[in-house]
Design a protein around this motif. Sequence first.
Motif, PDB file in Angstrom:
ATOM      1  N   THR A 150       0.842  -1.197   0.000  1.00  0.00           N
ATOM      2  CA  THR A 150       0.000   0.000   0.000  1.00  0.00           C
ATOM      3  C   THR A 150       0.871   1.238   0.000  1.00  0.00           C
ATOM      4  N   LEU A 151       0.676   2.059  -1.003  1.00  0.00           N
ATOM      5  CA  LEU A 151       1.400   3.315  -1.116  1.00  0.00           C
ATOM      6  C   LEU A 151       0.435   4.443  -0.783  1.00  0.00           C
ATOM      7  N   ARG A 152       0.942   5.464  -0.134  1.00  0.00           N
ATOM      8  CA  ARG A 152       0.087   6.533   0.364  1.00  0.00           C
ATOM      9  C   ARG A 152       0.504   7.892  -0.173  1.00  0.00           C
TER      10      ARG A 152
ATOM     11  N   LEU B 173      -1.197   6.070 -14.260  1.00  0.00           N
ATOM     12  CA  LEU B 173      -1.984   4.903 -13.876  1.00  0.00           C
ATOM     13  C   LEU B 173      -3.455   5.266 -13.713  1.00  0.00           C
ATOM     14  N   ILE B 174      -3.708   6.323 -12.965  1.00  0.00           N
ATOM     15  CA  ILE B 174      -5.073   6.716 -12.665  1.00  0.00           C
ATOM     16  C   ILE B 174      -5.060   8.152 -12.186  1.00  0.00           C
TER      17      ILE B 174
ATOM     18  N   PHE C  34      -4.013  -4.050  -9.150  1.00  0.00           N
ATOM     19  CA  PHE C  34      -3.825  -2.660  -8.753  1.00  0.00           C
ATOM     20  C   PHE C  34      -5.183  -2.025  -8.449  1.00  0.00           C
ATOM     21  N   SER C  35      -5.226  -1.290  -7.343  1.00  0.00           N
ATOM     22  CA  SER C  35      -6.429  -0.540  -7.030  1.00  0.00           C
ATOM     23  C   SER C  35      -6.025   0.760  -6.360  1.00  0.00           C
ATOM     24  N   ALA C  36      -6.825   1.795  -6.567  1.00  0.00           N
ATOM     25  CA  ALA C  36      -6.543   3.097  -5.966  1.00  0.00           C
ATOM     26  C   ALA C  36      -7.826   3.657  -5.387  1.00  0.00           C
ATOM     27  N   LYS C  37      -7.659   4.338  -4.273  1.00  0.00           N
ATOM     28  CA  LYS C  37      -8.793   4.963  -3.610  1.00  0.00           C
ATOM     29  C   LYS C  37      -8.423   6.367  -3.188  1.00  0.00           C
ATOM     30  N   MET C  38      -9.453   7.178  -3.051  1.00  0.00           N
ATOM     31  CA  MET C  38      -9.256   8.524  -2.513  1.00  0.00           C
ATOM     32  C   MET C  38     -10.449   8.810  -1.615  1.00  0.00           C
ATOM     33  N   PRO C  39     -10.377   8.392  -0.353  1.00  0.00           N
ATOM     34  CA  PRO C  39     -11.516   8.516   0.551  1.00  0.00           C
ATOM     35  C   PRO C  39     -11.853   9.951   0.915  1.00  0.00           C
ATOM     36  N   ASN C  40     -10.863  10.836   0.814  1.00  0.00           N
ATOM     37  CA  ASN C  40     -11.121  12.249   1.084  1.00  0.00           C
ATOM     38  C   ASN C  40     -10.111  13.104   0.326  1.00  0.00           C
ATOM     39  N   ALA C  41     -10.277  14.390   0.424  1.00  0.00           N
ATOM     40  CA  ALA C  41      -9.467  15.304  -0.389  1.00  0.00           C
ATOM     41  C   ALA C  41      -8.004  15.342   0.014  1.00  0.00           C
TER      42      ALA C  41
ATOM     43  N   PHE D 242      -6.118  12.511   1.072  1.00  0.00           N
ATOM     44  CA  PHE D 242      -5.475  11.214   1.202  1.00  0.00           C
ATOM     45  C   PHE D 242      -5.858  10.283   0.059  1.00  0.00           C
ATOM     46  N   SER D 243      -4.868   9.579  -0.450  1.00  0.00           N
ATOM     47  CA  SER D 243      -5.116   8.577  -1.481  1.00  0.00           C
ATOM     48  C   SER D 243      -4.176   7.402  -1.267  1.00  0.00           C
ATOM     49  N   THR D 244      -4.622   6.240  -1.679  1.00  0.00           N
ATOM     50  CA  THR D 244      -3.782   5.046  -1.610  1.00  0.00           C
ATOM     51  C   THR D 244      -3.763   4.338  -2.949  1.00  0.00           C
ATOM     52  N   LEU D 245      -2.641   3.710  -3.204  1.00  0.00           N
ATOM     53  CA  LEU D 245      -2.489   2.819  -4.343  1.00  0.00           C
ATOM     54  C   LEU D 245      -2.078   1.471  -3.773  1.00  0.00           C
ATOM     55  N   LYS D 246      -2.877   0.461  -4.053  1.00  0.00           N
ATOM     56  CA  LYS D 246      -2.646  -0.847  -3.472  1.00  0.00           C
ATOM     57  C   LYS D 246      -2.336  -1.859  -4.566  1.00  0.00           C
ATOM     58  N   ILE D 247      -1.382  -2.711  -4.277  1.00  0.00           N
ATOM     59  CA  ILE D 247      -1.038  -3.805  -5.183  1.00  0.00           C
ATOM     60  C   ILE D 247      -1.182  -5.104  -4.389  1.00  0.00           C
ATOM     61  N   GLN D 248      -2.053  -5.973  -4.863  1.00  0.00           N
ATOM     62  CA  GLN D 248      -2.313  -7.225  -4.167  1.00  0.00           C
ATOM     63  C   GLN D 248      -2.728  -8.299  -5.145  1.00  0.00           C
ATOM     64  N   PRO D 249      -1.955  -9.357  -5.308  1.00  0.00           N
ATOM     65  CA  PRO D 249      -0.627  -9.590  -4.751  1.00  0.00           C
ATOM     66  C   PRO D 249       0.456  -8.919  -5.593  1.00  0.00           C
ATOM     67  N   SER D 250       1.533  -8.557  -4.970  1.00  0.00           N
ATOM     68  CA  SER D 250       2.618  -7.907  -5.703  1.00  0.00           C
ATOM     69  C   SER D 250       3.463  -8.934  -6.458  1.00  0.00           C
TER      70      SER D 250
END
Lengths: 114, 111
Positions: free
Chosen positions: A20-22, A46-47, A65-72, A74-82
């Motif tokens: 998880t990258l932040r 990527l996105i 790969f998945s990315a989220k931005m729950p609020n203005a 903070f964002s995460t980029l997740k790789i599972q499985p790497s």
Amino acid sequence: DAGVIQSPRHEVTEMGQEVTLRCKPISGHDYLFWYRQTMMRGLELLIYFNNNVPIDDSGMPEDRFSAKMPNASFSTLKIQPSEPRDSAVYFCASSRDRSPETQYFGPGTRLLVL
Amino acid sequence: QQQVKQSPQSLIVQKGGISIINCAYENTAFDYFPWYQQFPGKGPALLIAIRPDVSEKKEGRFTISFNKSAKQFSLHIMDSQPGDSATYFCAAPMGGQNFVFGPGTRLSVLP
């Protein structure tokens, strides 16, 4: 302003692990971008998000790969499985508007998947 | 898929010399061509950009020249300095906020 903040700066993990990258964008910036940089493929988008909503994820390489931005702020980029081929430098960038002139990159996260 | 070709891959210039980096693109969604500068361990930073209602844009020692008919644009660094040593990327717009980046040119300016 502190600029775009990314964590961790370096990550070493084993194949199959979740990574998880932040990213914390610059306050007031409505756009957030995730890029990947490798020697082979260069810098790739990527996105990107606008007002926390994903707008274009066509550059995301796989479902791992998945990315989220729950609020203005903070964002995460997740790789599972790497996988080893995910080894790269991942940059987060933010911008105030659609113009590249207002886009600022973070320092990047250097990921090594063994 | 849009591709951007960039040359040379690496460049060594003496202090005070002129550094020239070239890019060629295939097609663009709109006309806006930026150049980025990246120092080791840092993220890219926008250096200079051109909107081709003009064929040339100059900012200090940095100049972009644009040839729309040839689909080429170049970066000229006049009076190159050791502090200019970095990797330079050109980019061309694909659409939306997506740009295709060139592979980069590693510039070394010798003191």
